[in-house]
Design an enzyme around this catalytic site. Structure first.
Site, PDB file in Angstrom:
ATOM      1  CE1 TYR A  14       0.949   1.648   4.203  1.00 13.24           C
ATOM      2  CE2 TYR A  14       1.330  -0.521   4.284  1.00 13.24           C
ATOM      3  CZ  TYR A  14       1.399   0.581   4.791  1.00 13.24           C
ATOM      4  OH  TYR A  14       2.292   0.855   5.813  1.00 13.24           O
ATOM      5  CG  PHE A  24       0.032   9.148   5.409  1.00 15.65           C
ATOM      6  CD1 PHE A  24      -0.029   7.919   6.126  1.00 15.65           C
ATOM      7  CD2 PHE A  24      -1.096   9.708   4.537  1.00 15.65           C
ATOM      8  CE1 PHE A  24      -1.295   7.188   5.861  1.00 15.65           C
ATOM      9  CE2 PHE A  24      -2.082   8.926   4.580  1.00 15.65           C
ATOM     10  CZ  PHE A  24      -2.125   7.381   4.954  1.00 15.65           C
ATOM     11  CG  ASP A  25       2.988   3.989   6.276  1.00 12.74           C
ATOM     12  OD1 ASP A  25       4.142   3.674   6.231  1.00 12.74           O
ATOM     13  OD2 ASP A  25       2.168   3.298   7.201  1.00 12.74           O
ATOM     14  CB  ILE A  43      -8.387   3.110   9.179  1.00 12.23           C
ATOM     15  CG1 ILE A  43      -7.777   2.809   7.819  1.00 12.23           C
ATOM     16  CG2 ILE A  43      -7.445   3.623  10.381  1.00 12.23           C
ATOM     17  CD1 ILE A  43      -7.419   4.130   7.323  1.00 12.23           C
ATOM     18  CE1 TYR A  69      -4.867   5.586  12.231  1.00 11.39           C
ATOM     19  CE2 TYR A  69      -4.942   6.556  10.047  1.00 11.39           C
ATOM     20  CZ  TYR A  69      -4.533   5.688  10.911  1.00 11.39           C
ATOM     21  OH  TYR A  69      -3.634   4.781  10.543  1.00 11.39           O
ATOM     22  CG  PHE A  78      -5.067  17.643  27.222  1.00 10.25           C
ATOM     23  CD1 PHE A  78      -3.982  17.354  28.219  1.00 10.25           C
ATOM     24  CD2 PHE A  78      -5.635  16.823  26.478  1.00 10.25           C
ATOM     25  CE1 PHE A  78      -3.219  16.407  27.905  1.00 10.25           C
ATOM     26  CE2 PHE A  78      -4.759  15.579  26.446  1.00 10.25           C
ATOM     27  CZ  PHE A  78      -3.705  15.391  27.083  1.00 10.25           C
TER      28      PHE A  78
END
Length: 142
Positions: A14, A24-25, A43, A69, A78
């Site tokens: 892939y 990205f990968d 996913i 995701y 936070f």
């Protein structure tokens, strides 16, 4: 011809890209990725794209953020008082950190902002909120 279905062990090559074409990968130059179709190891959109493929087939799957995701969640961003950080740590925007969860598991997080008395931490996955495109080739079933 045999097609991949839920419960099958498969191997795929892939390339994962953002919608602007940024990679990205990729499994290029590595062993193919092995997983069980429908087992929740991948996913949702990737799993769905492989389901029904034949060995040797190639597909380009456009996967919306909700099937990848998920959306970026505000509750995963936070503030952490600097007094809670190790005394020798110098926080920088983009820095990858690991936080311990109450169950002891490590959670990868990223420094989003640095202020005088606090840092803003983002625990969203780096690809949260992004639509993804995967070029997938089914190499093996079984």
């Amino acid at each position: 011809m045999q097609t991949a279905k839920k419960g099958d062990q498969v191997k795929v090559h892939y390339t994962g890209k953002l919608t602007d074409g940024t990679i990205f990968d990729s499994s290029e130059g590595r062993e193919p990725l092995a997983f069980e179709v429908g087992a929740g190891m991948m996913i949702k959109g990737f799993d769905a794209a492989v389901d029904g493929m034949e060995v040797g087939a190639k597909v380009t799957a456009e996967i919306p953020a909700a099937e990848a995701y998920g959306e970026s969640r505000a509750d995963m961003i936070f503030d952490v008082p600097k007094t809670n950080l190790p005394p020798d740590m110098v926080a920088e925007v983009g820095q990858q950190l690991a936080m311990s969860q109450p169950n002891g598991q490590q959670l990868p997080v990223k420094v989003k902002e640095v202020h005088e008395d606090k840092v803003v931490i983002d625990a969203n996955h780096d690809l949260a909120g992004k639509d993804l495109v995967f070029d997938i080739e089914l190499v093996e079933i079984g």
